[in-house]
Design an enzyme around this catalytic site. Sequence first.
Site, short mmCIF file in Angstrom:
data_model
loop_
_atom_site.label_atom_id
_atom_site.label_comp_id
_atom_site.label_asym_id
_atom_site.label_seq_id
_atom_site.Cartn_x
_atom_site.Cartn_y
_atom_site.Cartn_z
N GLU A 1 0.82 -1.21 0.00
CA GLU A 1 0.00 0.00 0.00
C GLU A 1 0.85 1.26 0.00
O GLU A 1 2.01 1.26 0.41
CB GLU A 1 -0.94 0.02 1.20
CG GLU A 1 -0.27 0.23 2.54
CD GLU A 1 -1.27 0.36 3.69
OE1 GLU A 1 -2.22 1.16 3.55
OE2 GLU A 1 -1.08 -0.33 4.71
N GLU B 1 -10.93 0.86 8.74
CA GLU B 1 -9.68 1.08 9.48
C GLU B 1 -9.61 2.56 9.88
O GLU B 1 -8.79 3.31 9.39
CB GLU B 1 -8.47 0.69 8.62
CG GLU B 1 -7.19 0.59 9.45
CD GLU B 1 -5.93 0.56 8.61
OE1 GLU B 1 -4.99 -0.15 8.99
OE2 GLU B 1 -5.87 1.25 7.57
#
Length: 265
Positions: A143, A240
């Site tokens: 990521e 998240e």
Amino acid sequence: MLRFTANLSLLFTELPLLERFRAAKECGFDAVEIQFPYDLPAEHIRAALDEYNLKLVLFNVDADNLLRGGEGLAAVPEKRVQFEAAVEQTLAYARLLKPEAINVLPGCCLNPQRLDEYLQAFKTNLRLAADTFAGVGVTTVFEAVNSHDMPGFIVDGSPKMLSLLAEINHPNLRLQYDVYHMSRMGEDCAAFLARHADKVGHIQFADCPGRGQPGTGDVDFEQLFDLIADSPYQGWVGAEYKPLGNTSESLDWLKTGRAKLSVAL
């Protein structure tokens, strides 16, 4: 239909980690993810997953000192042996916990003159991880993290992610796309996902700025969730964020969603 996971490293933190599994199930989640599970024996996590009929979708390879202001692990040339050991540790957990994806955080380079070295080390390590986790049927993802919150992060935007993905060209490698981080970088997340959903192995979200739950910032989650639901993406969507207040009180986005936004296996 969207499938949501609760990230137990940020949600339900008012409880000890092993108690968060029950809380997630009671709030309507059928799947969870954990940033770094290694403080708990894998057997204890497996028992909690089985007790509450939950799936663990994702966790990360250890990132050493990254969350304490250091450079992390996956891109530091001098930490090659340590990274290999971390992959073996992750592999042992993956065999028992059977996640769908494992994330490799690129980390930071605090000396810009060494950036090329760090990128080369990261590419080498990412290939190793993708090869290793393919052996147990687990997708490897990586990521981008915004460079405002984490200065020096070596992959801080979608163009860099796409370039690395194309260069490595590994059949077991996908992107982990984080809506908060890319929004923080000023990117149009809906446009990216509309074009590149087929390259994404996992999605995470929080509102921006602030990294709170949907409705606390500027992201249009109704549009974004609609787009994801209608896209080729078939994976999970991970909550998240840092709840403002009690986690259960932050879940209006989940409780009042339409049918295609509901939690499902």
